[in-house]
Each structure stands twice: as C-alpha cells, then as structure tokens.
Write a protein that holds these residues in place. Structure first.
Motif, PDB file in Angstrom:
ATOM      1  N   ALA A   1       0.831  -1.208   0.000  1.00  0.00           N
ATOM      2  CA  ALA A   1       0.000   0.000   0.000  1.00  0.00           C
ATOM      3  C   ALA A   1       0.866   1.259   0.000  1.00  0.00           C
ATOM      4  O   ALA A   1       0.578   2.221  -0.721  1.00  0.00           O
ATOM      5  N   LEU A   2       1.923   1.260   0.793  1.00  0.00           N
ATOM      6  CA  LEU A   2       2.812   2.421   0.824  1.00  0.00           C
ATOM      7  C   LEU A   2       3.547   2.589  -0.511  1.00  0.00           C
ATOM      8  O   LEU A   2       3.742   3.716  -0.975  1.00  0.00           O
ATOM      9  N   SER A   3       3.931   1.494  -1.126  1.00  0.00           N
ATOM     10  CA  SER A   3       4.585   1.569  -2.431  1.00  0.00           C
ATOM     11  C   SER A   3       3.639   2.144  -3.476  1.00  0.00           C
ATOM     12  O   SER A   3       4.025   2.994  -4.289  1.00  0.00           O
ATOM     13  N   PHE A   4       2.405   1.700  -3.469  1.00  0.00           N
ATOM     14  CA  PHE A   4       1.415   2.212  -4.408  1.00  0.00           C
ATOM     15  C   PHE A   4       1.179   3.705  -4.186  1.00  0.00           C
ATOM     16  O   PHE A   4       1.102   4.488  -5.138  1.00  0.00           O
ATOM     17  N   LEU A   5       1.079   4.106  -2.926  1.00  0.00           N
ATOM     18  CA  LEU A   5       0.866   5.516  -2.597  1.00  0.00           C
ATOM     19  C   LEU A   5       2.040   6.362  -3.080  1.00  0.00           C
ATOM     20  O   LEU A   5       1.856   7.440  -3.643  1.00  0.00           O
ATOM     21  N   PHE A   6       3.262   5.869  -2.874  1.00  0.00           N
ATOM     22  CA  PHE A   6       4.441   6.592  -3.319  1.00  0.00           C
ATOM     23  C   PHE A   6       4.438   6.777  -4.836  1.00  0.00           C
ATOM     24  O   PHE A   6       4.707   7.857  -5.351  1.00  0.00           O
ATOM     25  N   ILE A   7       4.123   5.719  -5.558  1.00  0.00           N
ATOM     26  CA  ILE A   7       4.089   5.793  -7.023  1.00  0.00           C
ATOM     27  C   ILE A   7       2.996   6.761  -7.485  1.00  0.00           C
ATOM     28  O   ILE A   7       3.208   7.568  -8.388  1.00  0.00           O
ATOM     29  N   ALA A   8       1.836   6.722  -6.855  1.00  0.00           N
ATOM     30  CA  ALA A   8       0.739   7.614  -7.236  1.00  0.00           C
ATOM     31  C   ALA A   8       1.118   9.075  -6.998  1.00  0.00           C
ATOM     32  O   ALA A   8       0.854   9.945  -7.836  1.00  0.00           O
ATOM     33  N   LEU A   9       1.770   9.363  -5.873  1.00  0.00           N
ATOM     34  CA  LEU A   9       2.186  10.741  -5.594  1.00  0.00           C
ATOM     35  C   LEU A   9       3.270  11.194  -6.567  1.00  0.00           C
ATOM     36  O   LEU A   9       3.282  12.348  -7.001  1.00  0.00           O
ATOM     37  N   PHE A  10       4.182  10.305  -6.923  1.00  0.00           N
ATOM     38  CA  PHE A  10       5.235  10.652  -7.873  1.00  0.00           C
ATOM     39  C   PHE A  10       4.650  10.988  -9.240  1.00  0.00           C
ATOM     40  O   PHE A  10       5.021  11.984  -9.867  1.00  0.00           O
ATOM     41  N   VAL A  11       3.707  10.195  -9.715  1.00  0.00           N
ATOM     42  CA  VAL A  11       3.075  10.435 -11.011  1.00  0.00           C
ATOM     43  C   VAL A  11       2.290  11.740 -10.978  1.00  0.00           C
ATOM     44  O   VAL A  11       2.341  12.543 -11.924  1.00  0.00           O
ATOM     45  N   ALA A  12       1.583  12.007  -9.890  1.00  0.00           N
ATOM     46  CA  ALA A  12       0.819  13.252  -9.770  1.00  0.00           C
ATOM     47  C   ALA A  12       1.740  14.461  -9.809  1.00  0.00           C
ATOM     48  O   ALA A  12       1.422  15.482 -10.421  1.00  0.00           O
ATOM     49  N   GLN A  13       2.899  14.359  -9.173  1.00  0.00           N
ATOM     50  CA  GLN A  13       3.853  15.464  -9.184  1.00  0.00           C
ATOM     51  C   GLN A  13       4.382  15.697 -10.595  1.00  0.00           C
ATOM     52  O   GLN A  13       4.509  16.843 -11.036  1.00  0.00           O
ATOM     53  N   GLU A  14       4.685  14.646 -11.324  1.00  0.00           N
ATOM     54  CA  GLU A  14       5.188  14.791 -12.684  1.00  0.00           C
ATOM     55  C   GLU A  14       4.147  15.437 -13.595  1.00  0.00           C
ATOM     56  O   GLU A  14       4.474  16.261 -14.438  1.00  0.00           O
ATOM     57  N   ILE A  15       2.895  15.107 -13.420  1.00  0.00           N
ATOM     58  CA  ILE A  15       1.825  15.708 -14.220  1.00  0.00           C
ATOM     59  C   ILE A  15       1.719  17.194 -13.916  1.00  0.00           C
ATOM     60  O   ILE A  15       1.595  18.026 -14.812  1.00  0.00           O
ATOM     61  N   ALA A  16       1.796  17.567 -12.642  1.00  0.00           N
ATOM     62  CA  ALA A  16       1.699  18.974 -12.258  1.00  0.00           C
ATOM     63  C   ALA A  16       2.870  19.772 -12.813  1.00  0.00           C
ATOM     64  O   ALA A  16       2.704  20.909 -13.251  1.00  0.00           O
ATOM     65  N   VAL A  17       4.056  19.207 -12.819  1.00  0.00           N
ATOM     66  CA  VAL A  17       5.229  19.911 -13.325  1.00  0.00           C
ATOM     67  C   VAL A  17       5.132  20.119 -14.824  1.00  0.00           C
ATOM     68  O   VAL A  17       5.452  21.183 -15.339  1.00  0.00           O
ATOM     69  N   THR A  18       4.662  19.127 -15.560  1.00  0.00           N
ATOM     70  CA  THR A  18       4.587  19.275 -17.006  1.00  0.00           C
ATOM     71  C   THR A  18       3.483  20.221 -17.432  1.00  0.00           C
ATOM     72  O   THR A  18       3.556  20.818 -18.496  1.00  0.00           O
ATOM     73  N   GLU A  19       2.464  20.412 -16.622  1.00  0.00           N
ATOM     74  CA  GLU A  19       1.377  21.328 -16.985  1.00  0.00           C
ATOM     75  C   GLU A  19       1.725  22.782 -16.727  1.00  0.00           C
ATOM     76  O   GLU A  19       1.039  23.667 -17.200  1.00  0.00           O
ATOM     77  N   ALA A  20       2.772  23.045 -16.000  1.00  0.00           N
ATOM     78  CA  ALA A  20       3.115  24.409 -15.627  1.00  0.00           C
ATOM     79  C   ALA A  20       4.190  25.001 -16.535  1.00  0.00           C
ATOM     80  O   ALA A  20       5.031  25.756 -16.099  1.00  0.00           O
ATOM     81  N   LYS A  21       4.172  24.687 -17.807  1.00  0.00           N
ATOM     82  CA  LYS A  21       5.174  25.208 -18.734  1.00  0.00           C
ATOM     83  C   LYS A  21       4.928  26.688 -18.999  1.00  0.00           C
ATOM     84  O   LYS A  21       3.801  27.144 -19.002  1.00  0.00           O
ATOM     85  N   THR A  22       6.004  27.394 -19.224  1.00  0.00           N
ATOM     86  CA  THR A  22       5.906  28.818 -19.504  1.00  0.00           C
ATOM     87  C   THR A  22       6.527  29.130 -20.855  1.00  0.00           C
ATOM     88  O   THR A  22       7.366  28.392 -21.353  1.00  0.00           O
ATOM     89  N   CYS A  23       6.099  30.246 -21.429  1.00  0.00           N
ATOM     90  CA  CYS A  23       6.624  30.730 -22.711  1.00  0.00           C
ATOM     91  C   CYS A  23       7.011  32.191 -22.559  1.00  0.00           C
ATOM     92  O   CYS A  23       6.394  32.923 -21.798  1.00  0.00           O
ATOM     93  N   GLU A  24       8.015  32.596 -23.304  1.00  0.00           N
ATOM     94  CA  GLU A  24       8.419  33.998 -23.329  1.00  0.00           C
ATOM     95  C   GLU A  24       8.014  34.621 -24.654  1.00  0.00           C
ATOM     96  O   GLU A  24       8.209  34.030 -25.711  1.00  0.00           O
ATOM     97  N   ASN A  25       7.441  35.812 -24.552  1.00  0.00           N
ATOM     98  CA  ASN A  25       7.051  36.552 -25.744  1.00  0.00           C
ATOM     99  C   ASN A  25       7.556  37.979 -25.617  1.00  0.00           C
ATOM    100  O   ASN A  25       7.574  38.549 -24.531  1.00  0.00           O
ATOM    101  N   LEU A  26       7.914  38.551 -26.740  1.00  0.00           N
ATOM    102  CA  LEU A  26       8.364  39.932 -26.761  1.00  0.00           C
ATOM    103  C   LEU A  26       7.212  40.849 -26.372  1.00  0.00           C
ATOM    104  O   LEU A  26       6.092  40.697 -26.857  1.00  0.00           O
ATOM    105  N   SER A  27       7.474  41.772 -25.479  1.00  0.00           N
ATOM    106  CA  SER A  27       6.446  42.708 -25.029  1.00  0.00           C
ATOM    107  C   SER A  27       6.003  43.595 -26.188  1.00  0.00           C
ATOM    108  O   SER A  27       6.826  44.145 -26.923  1.00  0.00           O
ATOM    109  N   ASP A  28       4.704  43.734 -26.342  1.00  0.00           N
ATOM    110  CA  ASP A  28       4.158  44.546 -27.426  1.00  0.00           C
ATOM    111  C   ASP A  28       4.175  46.039 -27.108  1.00  0.00           C
ATOM    112  O   ASP A  28       4.293  46.870 -28.006  1.00  0.00           O
ATOM    113  N   SER A  29       4.051  46.371 -25.831  1.00  0.00           N
ATOM    114  CA  SER A  29       3.842  47.774 -25.490  1.00  0.00           C
ATOM    115  C   SER A  29       4.963  48.394 -24.659  1.00  0.00           C
ATOM    116  O   SER A  29       4.843  49.543 -24.248  1.00  0.00           O
TER     117      SER A  29
END
Length: 74
Positions: A8-36
């Motif tokens: 159960a602890l192993s499963f919980l650890f794996i689930a938390l690790f996968v959730a963290q990886e999903i959160a990190v990949t969704e938070a990507k940023t981009c840079e754009n030249l300021s228009d104003s």
C-alpha cells in the motif's frame, strides 16, 4: 499484514510521484516579446513591473537584445 502495508505504501508513493510529474509538465511557460514596452530594456529595470501590471503575465526580463520579454503560462 506487513506485506499489505508495504504494498500500500509503495502504491501511494508511485501515485504521488506520477501526480507530481503531471503537475510539473502542466506548468510550462513561454516567453514573448512585449508589445507595449517603450524604451531600452536594462537589467533590473522596469520590464518585470511592466509585464506584471500592464500585460498581466507572470514576469518579465531583459534579454541580450535589450528588449523586454514577458513570461506567461503556455
């Protein structure tokens, strides 16, 4: 009982690790030249303030070309 606890602890650890990886990949940023942004951009100048207040993005920075680049979520 002990094997079930370890499993159960192993499963919980794996689930938390996968959730963290999903959160990190969704938070990507981009840079754009300021228009104003007007004027030359100098490091530690007002580019960051401009991007946050005027363009409503995460942050801003001056790059090597002395222009203001704003960072936003992609």
């Amino acid at each position: 009982m002990e094997k079930k606890t370890v499993a159960a602890l192993s499963f919980l650890f794996i689930a938390l690790f996968v959730a963290q990886e999903i959160a990190v990949t969704e938070a990507k940023t981009c840079e754009n030249l300021s228009d104003s942004f007007k004027g030359p951009c100098i490091p530690d100048g007002n580019c960051n303030k401009h991007c946050k207040e005027k363009e409503h993005v995460l942050s801003g920075r001056c790059r090597d070309d002395f222009r203001c680049w704003c960072t936003r979520n992609c």
